[in-house]
Enzyme design. Structure first.
Site, mmCIF file in Angstrom:
data_model
loop_
_atom_site.group_PDB
_atom_site.id
_atom_site.type_symbol
_atom_site.label_atom_id
_atom_site.label_comp_id
_atom_site.label_asym_id
_atom_site.label_seq_id
_atom_site.Cartn_x
_atom_site.Cartn_y
_atom_site.Cartn_z
ATOM 1 C CG HIS A 124 -30.327 -12.003 11.812
ATOM 2 N ND1 HIS A 124 -31.598 -12.371 12.191
ATOM 3 C CD2 HIS A 124 -30.416 -11.623 10.519
ATOM 4 C CE1 HIS A 124 -32.416 -12.231 11.155
ATOM 5 N NE2 HIS A 124 -31.725 -11.773 10.131
ATOM 6 C CG ASP A 201 -27.052 -17.210 13.456
ATOM 7 O OD1 ASP A 201 -27.214 -17.960 12.479
ATOM 8 O OD2 ASP A 201 -27.479 -16.032 13.502
ATOM 9 C CD GLN A 204 -25.825 -14.268 5.971
ATOM 10 O OE1 GLN A 204 -25.197 -14.505 4.944
ATOM 11 N NE2 GLN A 204 -27.074 -13.848 5.952
ATOM 12 C CE LYS A 227 -30.170 -16.148 5.843
ATOM 13 N NZ LYS A 227 -30.501 -14.782 5.408
ATOM 14 C CB CYS A 365 -32.661 -8.717 10.739
ATOM 15 S SG CYS A 365 -34.127 -8.828 9.734
HETATM 16 N N1 PMP Z 1 -28.750 -15.314 11.454
HETATM 17 C C1 PMP Z 1 -28.147 -14.627 10.500
HETATM 18 C C2 PMP Z 1 -26.719 -14.225 10.694
HETATM 19 C C3 PMP Z 1 -28.826 -14.302 9.332
HETATM 20 O O1 PMP Z 1 -28.220 -13.607 8.368
HETATM 21 C C4 PMP Z 1 -30.167 -14.726 9.179
HETATM 22 C C5 PMP Z 1 -30.972 -14.410 7.932
HETATM 23 N N2 PMP Z 1 -30.821 -13.117 7.438
HETATM 24 C C6 PMP Z 1 -30.741 -15.451 10.213
HETATM 25 C C7 PMP Z 1 -30.015 -15.734 11.337
HETATM 26 C C8 PMP Z 1 -32.146 -15.921 10.152
HETATM 27 O O2 PMP Z 1 -32.351 -16.766 9.071
HETATM 28 P P1 PMP Z 1 -33.842 -17.207 8.701
HETATM 29 O O3 PMP Z 1 -34.594 -15.938 8.445
HETATM 30 O O4 PMP Z 1 -33.660 -18.034 7.484
HETATM 31 O O5 PMP Z 1 -34.359 -17.947 9.853
#
Ligand code: PMP
Length: 407
Positions: A124, A201, A204, A227, A365
């Protein structure tokens, strides 16, 4: 099948009873954010109604209560992640801020100039851009690791990347675009064998699979409250005690100091050192409630329901001509990304929405991933344990109808 009463679970989430355009809501955008159970909403309302105060400061009972609630939330998160101590849990705004915190404070003293930060092409943007920004400042490089056609990390390329140039290794536990569950423990252990620090990270992963940071043996682990059925604006950074202790402050302000004077300021030990200013107290308390809710249901039951949804959606998508699923790793969470010959993902999502089906279309993203795959966008249906199998039927029927219409 799930070890819970699905209708009762659905009733815990008031939004699932909504209708739009005369159709019941089918919420398949859970990878972007998850809905909130009533107990989380109530807990936050109760805090603001009867228990609200600033923390760590007052000598009055409300402040003491709020502080105890906030610190209890830290313990709940530590237990959720299998951390050795609550002091290894830093509250942030979200996974993004957790990663930025490490990128801004860890690299300068721990990663030699000229070395590379190893990550995967499936990251991401939140796990790419902070490293790029830091790399530019510190004279580091970013080394992307390829993925295989099924959407798994190319382990050979990963091993190749762990060469003498590598300075740190970061990767997602679960991919938001592909659903792939990475073999995080094995990857971390290969990195550790080379003496490399590891950040995972977990944005998910935390909503779908049990996580144990001591078992993973990573240095840092990041996730977002919103999430995991908790509120927005609260995130978590886990850091091994000795790692956190070695970091300078991220932001300066109240609550992160030991003593301030114009001759020089000394800083509080972790985690306070990284929580400058008034934190999202209600967010932490709401997150703890969400974690308790998940634990009560049990991850095994949640996973069983998600896998049933994924299996049904995958089988249905395979039957529609012109549909190609993007990400077919054998080990996946409930994420079905796909492209359709001759139909733009945004058009698909717009028509699905008219049938009450909420999905996401775009690059999610993960622009470098889509570029690697030769795509610009996919449509993504992502499931949570509160979705039911009939909703998958509604989604597939709406998809078939839309494709017939647009092609
Ligand atoms: N890493 C991953 C794999 C994600 O899916 C996301 C959110 N889509 C993020 C990081 C970032 O999360 P946040 O926008 O809540 O900071």
């Amino acid at each position: 099948f799930p070890d819970f009463d699905l209708q009762a679970v659905r009733a815990d989430f008031p939004v699932l009873a909504r209708e739009k355009y005369g159709r019941p809501l089918v919420y398949f955008d859970n990878a972007a954010s998850t809905q909130k159970p009533q107990c989380v909403i109530d807990r936050i309302a109760r805090f603001y109604s009867y228990g609200y105060s600033n923390i760590h400061r007052g000598l009055h009972f409300l402040s003491e209560e709020a502080t105890a609630d906030y610190e209890a939330a830290r313990s709940t998160v530590a237990d959720f992640l299998g951390a050795a101590s609550p002091d290894e849990i830093v509250f942030t705004r979200n996974a993004t801020e957790s990663i930025n915190l490490v990128a801004s404070t860890f690299l300068a003293d721990h990663v030699p100039t000229g070395s590379s930060i190893v990550l995967t092409v499936m990251e991401h943007h939140a796990n790419i851009v902070p490293w790029q920004l830091a790399a530019e400042k510190l004279g580091l490089k970013v080394r992307p690791v390829k993925i295989t056609p099924s959407g798994e990390v190319d382990r050979e390329d990963f091993r190749k990347a762990l060469d003498e140039n590598a300075g740190m290794v970061v990767f997602c536990h679960v991919s938001n675009s592909l659903g792939t569950i990475n073999p995080a423990k094995e990857m971390a252990s290969e990195a550790k064998a080379k003496g490399l620090p590891v950040l995972i990270d977990g944005a998910q992963a935390a909503p779908h699979i049990p996580v144990n940071v001591q078992d993973l043996d990573c240095d840092f682990y990041a996730f977002s409250g919103h999430k995991v059925f908790g509120p927005t604006g609260i995130g978590v950074l886990y850091g091994k005690a000795e790692r956190l202790a070695s970091l300078p402050p991220y932001q300066g302000g109240g609550d992160m100091i030991e003593r301030v004077s114009f001759e020089g300021t000394t800083f509080a030990p972790p985690p306070a050192r990284f929580e400058a200013g008034t934190p999202h107290i209600a967010g932490a308390i709401g997150l703890a409630e969400a974690i308790r809710y998940c634990k009560k249901l049990g991850y095994a039951a949640m996973e069983a329901q998600e896998q049933a949804l994924l299996a049904k959606a995958t089988a249905g998508l395979r039957e529609i001509s012109g549909v190609r699923i993007v990400g077919e790793a054998p080990n996946k969470v409930g994420v079905a990304s796909f492209v359709v010959d001759g139909v733009h993902p945004h058009d698909l999502a717009t028509f699905l929405d008219r049938d009450g089906v909420a999905v996401r279309a775009g690059h999610h993203c993960t622009m470098p991933l889509l570029e690697f795959l030769g795509l610009t966008a996919t449509t993504r249906a992502s499931f949570a344990f509160y979705n039911d199998l009939q909703e998958v039927d509604v989604f597939l029927e709406s998809l078939q109808k839309t494709i017939d219409l647009l092609r």
